[in-house]
Design a protein around this motif. Structure first.
Motif, PDB file in Angstrom:
ATOM      1  N   ILE A 190      24.069  19.627 -27.822  1.00  0.00           N
ATOM      2  CA  ILE A 190      24.545  19.745 -26.526  1.00  0.00           C
ATOM      3  C   ILE A 190      25.834  19.503 -26.132  1.00  0.00           C
ATOM      4  N   ALA A 191      25.833  17.367 -27.046  1.00  0.00           N
ATOM      5  CA  ALA A 191      27.462  17.236 -26.698  1.00  0.00           C
ATOM      6  C   ALA A 191      28.916  18.560 -27.044  1.00  0.00           C
ATOM      7  N   GLU A 192      27.975  19.009 -28.550  1.00  0.00           N
ATOM      8  CA  GLU A 192      28.741  20.268 -29.519  1.00  0.00           C
ATOM      9  C   GLU A 192      29.408  21.177 -28.721  1.00  0.00           C
ATOM     10  N   ALA A 193      28.199  21.510 -27.391  1.00  0.00           N
ATOM     11  CA  ALA A 193      28.324  22.943 -26.946  1.00  0.00           C
ATOM     12  C   ALA A 193      29.298  22.446 -25.885  1.00  0.00           C
ATOM     13  N   GLU A 194      29.305  21.860 -25.177  1.00  0.00           N
ATOM     14  CA  GLU A 194      29.672  21.211 -24.217  1.00  0.00           C
ATOM     15  C   GLU A 194      31.413  20.436 -24.248  1.00  0.00           C
ATOM     16  N   ARG A 195      31.307  20.154 -25.433  1.00  0.00           N
ATOM     17  CA  ARG A 195      33.185  20.108 -26.146  1.00  0.00           C
ATOM     18  C   ARG A 195      33.833  21.338 -26.205  1.00  0.00           C
ATOM     19  N   GLU A 196      33.129  22.689 -26.868  1.00  0.00           N
ATOM     20  CA  GLU A 196      33.282  23.816 -27.323  1.00  0.00           C
ATOM     21  C   GLU A 196      33.552  24.745 -26.375  1.00  0.00           C
TER      22      GLU A 196
END
Length: 62
Positions: free
Chosen positions: A11-17
């Motif tokens: 989720i954190a990665e998807a939010e960053r991207e």
């Protein structure tokens, strides 16, 4: 618990991207994982080992 941690990381990665659709899908998955952990916590007695005994081999005549 490992799955839950992995989902949170994703989720954190998807939010960053900026992958907003992926964030929503992962949040649904996270909710499911948390529900499953809550079920396990509510039924702690069901985590006990079950003795199955020793396997028995049959002779060729049976």
């Amino acid at each position: 618990m490992e799955i839950r941690a992995n989902i949170i990381s994703r989720i954190a990665e998807a939010e960053r991207e900026g992958w907003l659709g992926e964030v929503e899908v992962l949040k649904v998955s996270l909710s499911g994982a948390e529900d499953k952990l809550a079920q396990v916590d509510r039924h702690p007695g069901q985590r006990t080992a079950v003795g199955l005994g020793m396997p028995v081999t049959r002779s060729e005549n049976h």
